[in-house]
Design a protein around this motif. Sequence first.
Motif, PDB file in Angstrom:
ATOM      1  N   LEU A 150      -7.587 -10.565   1.700  1.00 51.23           N
ATOM      2  CA  LEU A 150      -8.197  -9.382   2.300  1.00 51.23           C
ATOM      3  C   LEU A 150      -9.581  -9.770   2.793  1.00 51.23           C
ATOM      4  O   LEU A 150     -10.392 -10.293   2.010  1.00 51.23           O
ATOM      5  N   GLN A 196     -10.004   0.461  -0.976  1.00 49.21           N
ATOM      6  CA  GLN A 196      -9.273   0.021  -2.159  1.00 49.21           C
ATOM      7  C   GLN A 196      -9.585   0.994  -3.294  1.00 49.21           C
ATOM      8  O   GLN A 196     -10.684   0.996  -3.840  1.00 49.21           O
ATOM      9  N   GLU A 198      -8.984   1.989  -6.892  1.00 52.38           N
ATOM     10  CA  GLU A 198      -8.477   1.431  -8.137  1.00 52.38           C
ATOM     11  C   GLU A 198      -7.825   2.488  -9.015  1.00 52.38           C
ATOM     12  O   GLU A 198      -6.972   2.171  -9.841  1.00 52.38           O
ATOM     13  N   ARG A 201      -4.610   2.771  -7.507  1.00 55.99           N
ATOM     14  CA  ARG A 201      -4.052   1.427  -7.476  1.00 55.99           C
ATOM     15  C   ARG A 201      -3.369   1.191  -6.129  1.00 55.99           C
ATOM     16  O   ARG A 201      -2.236   0.730  -6.048  1.00 55.99           O
ATOM     17  N   ILE A 203      -4.159   0.502  -1.596  1.00 55.61           N
ATOM     18  CA  ILE A 203      -5.041   0.146  -0.499  1.00 55.61           C
ATOM     19  C   ILE A 203      -4.698   1.066   0.665  1.00 55.61           C
ATOM     20  O   ILE A 203      -3.548   1.138   1.100  1.00 55.61           O
ATOM     21  N   ASP A 227      -1.887  -1.882  -4.419  1.00 56.17           N
ATOM     22  CA  ASP A 227      -2.743  -3.043  -4.595  1.00 56.17           C
ATOM     23  C   ASP A 227      -1.858  -4.256  -4.920  1.00 56.17           C
ATOM     24  O   ASP A 227      -0.925  -4.149  -5.714  1.00 56.17           O
TER      25      ASP A 227
END
Length: 814
Positions: A150, A196, A198, A201, A203, A227
């Motif tokens: 990425l 992104q 988290e 989880r 993108i 992700d």
Amino acid sequence: MQRDRRAPATTALRLRLLAGAAAVALAASGSMACAQTAPAPSRPPAAAGSDGLTPGAVYMEADAATRTGDLITASATGENRVLARFRDVSLRAGNISYDLGLGIATANRQVEFTDSGGSVIFASQLELDSDLKAGVAVDFATRFSNGASLMAATAVRRSERVNELNYAIFTPCPICDAKGDPKEPSISIQAEEVVQNEELRAILYRNAIFRVGGVPVFYLPYFAHPDPTVERASGFLVPIPSFDEGRGLSLEVPYLRVVSASEDWLISPQLNTDVAPLLNLQYRRRFSNGTVSARTGYTYEENFGDFDANGDNVPDIPISAEHRSYLLAWGRFDPNGPWRGGFTAERTSDKTLFDRYDIRDPYQDNGLYYGDRRRLISQIYVERQTLRSYLSIAAFDIQSLRVAVPNVDAPGLNIFESDDSLPFVAPLIEARWEPDGPVLGGRLRLRGTAVSLYRDAYVGGPVLRPEIIPGGSILGLPGVDSRRVSGQMEWRRAMTTRAGVRWEPFFDMRADAYSVSDLPPILGLDDETITRTRATAGVDISYPLIRRLSDSADLILEPMAQISASTNPDLDARIPNEDSQTLELDESSLFRIDRFPGYDLLEGGLRFTAGARATLRWDQGRQISLFVGRSMRDAEEPGFLVPVPVPPIPMPVLPAQLYDPSGLASQTSDWVVQGSFSPSDRIRGWGHATIDSSGEVRRAEVAVDGHWGRRNLATVSYIIDRSNPVAGPMNRNYEFVQLSGQQFVYGNWGVAVTGIADLERDVITRSEVGLLFDDDCFRFELGYRRDNTRVRPTGPSEGVYVRLNLATFGGTGY
């Protein structure tokens, strides 16, 4: 600790810092070390991490370093870089500063940051916050542990769980070639903004452009995927396109719903242009000591296929819309201790549902017993196993999807094997036990089995012996039920003489008790109870010989023989043959005391079996091996002959038409020829054949695998069965050739072929020819296929197929 290869050992300045206030000692050309004041005696020291540093420790290598209060500044000259390790992470850069009090690190010039999970971040400038996350990065690039990359012009950590990247590119493919030079990734996603998240989880992309080989092919204003570090996440999987003569164009759109780390759902509707959709569902759940999985499907549609045998364009049977479904479920439970258990539940409303809707992998081995190809099995079982004992108790029922009599003119009118002719088994008990130590210098093993089988419909041979098959119509005859209890004792001892001859004397004793009911009424028999015993004694002899031909080659010869004598086997005609209908003579089964796989048939009399194996080995595992063997008996055994099968419709039976499917009925058995070869690490193969006394091949199978280049490969197999010598609609002889392979022609482009030829019917049953593209992260196939199997109710099916597998995103399958 690996040093930066560009940092000369003579100029490296080592710095070890322990967090907290400390005295600093400087030396112009030496090393710098700062130690924290000793902790209170009552508190144990913190455990060291995987790099050997305690949680508050920092290790640095640099050309120069200074400290002002809690701020450590280190730099390198020329192309050298500073190395810093702290809290299980490493940081390399031309300049690094680290605030001991705040835990914040900043770096610039060729920055490389590796976290504890193995993911790597590259940047020209980087700031790490106290959580060791990239706060701000310029010229950002990261490589995940699975190889995905990425990259972005800038990266900013907006919150604890959200990272924002601007003008970014994501690719699951390698971005460097084998020489380490940059290359265009096969697949990439370019976006104006990438987030992104988290917590999700995932993108998320805005204004995403999909590129193949650097060429833009698709645009989406918004797009998201899990992700790359996530093993499973909810979302759509790669769609599965297909084509069938009956369904038309089809598109299966799978959606995975992850409930927890141990539970998920797969919702996969199949959308068709010519028929109603089919909804597929799958549920999986893993427990601490077991797993449950269930697949099901449902549709409401007419049965489609070719049902017109006379050519008048009118179906010969009623066709109407019905509820159609299937269930494929299984569970296994293995708690601590000797006991474990499980179940399977397999059923379908239509004999051809799997074929008409191309259900993937419906025939699987998920339980203690396997339903075989085109047979579904529902079972429940428990097992108990220790070092010296084994016990299993099971019950099962079978649904058959096999074609018994094909209809060439209208495949939709095929006659299938009746489920009522298959037994319901409850219970089936098997037990084994061995004592802890030797008995009379050898191994003693005790076995016990019990089984009950119930049928609703009459079945003739090979279940019933020719002597009791009625000579008239079989319409309305009941199914034969049977129950059996068997006990067996086997003793065997292995001895080797000084000359190297191996002797294994053995003794075997077995007793069976049968209860049989619902025999054909014409016999005038009621419920019958039959008992029989058999005792066998003999010896196995082998004499392995080895000769070194050179420093890297040797030849092994192993002649072997068996002499055994048994009492009369008492093959009572009233005993149904349920578990010994098929026998495959090979190198291992030829020397068994009981060569039949089950208990209903057994051998007796005086028998002599001989064979030899020759193996040539050379050059690190390359070898060729050949075995030839045969068995002889003192008298023929007509009890092994069975009547030729007849179509499953009421008609007179001709018991005089008998044949020997086992190859053991005459005084000499079939020859067994078996071999394998691997002359190089790129070619390997094996073969097996049984040949009768006249030299005719009864059964044979040969397979060869080969690969060349880096990815070119092919497999060829041939199988033939000529055990049924009588022509007719139920002649089960067959002869097939199967080929599959792929050949790359230019770079990552190639062709893939698969084919199965039925030489008995002189027809290609299945074939595929396709164009192939395959690199390290992307495989695409576009081709033509034809399915001409007799079970398909629609007749031959042909059309274009598409297969796609993408790294990270998955493929057209689940």
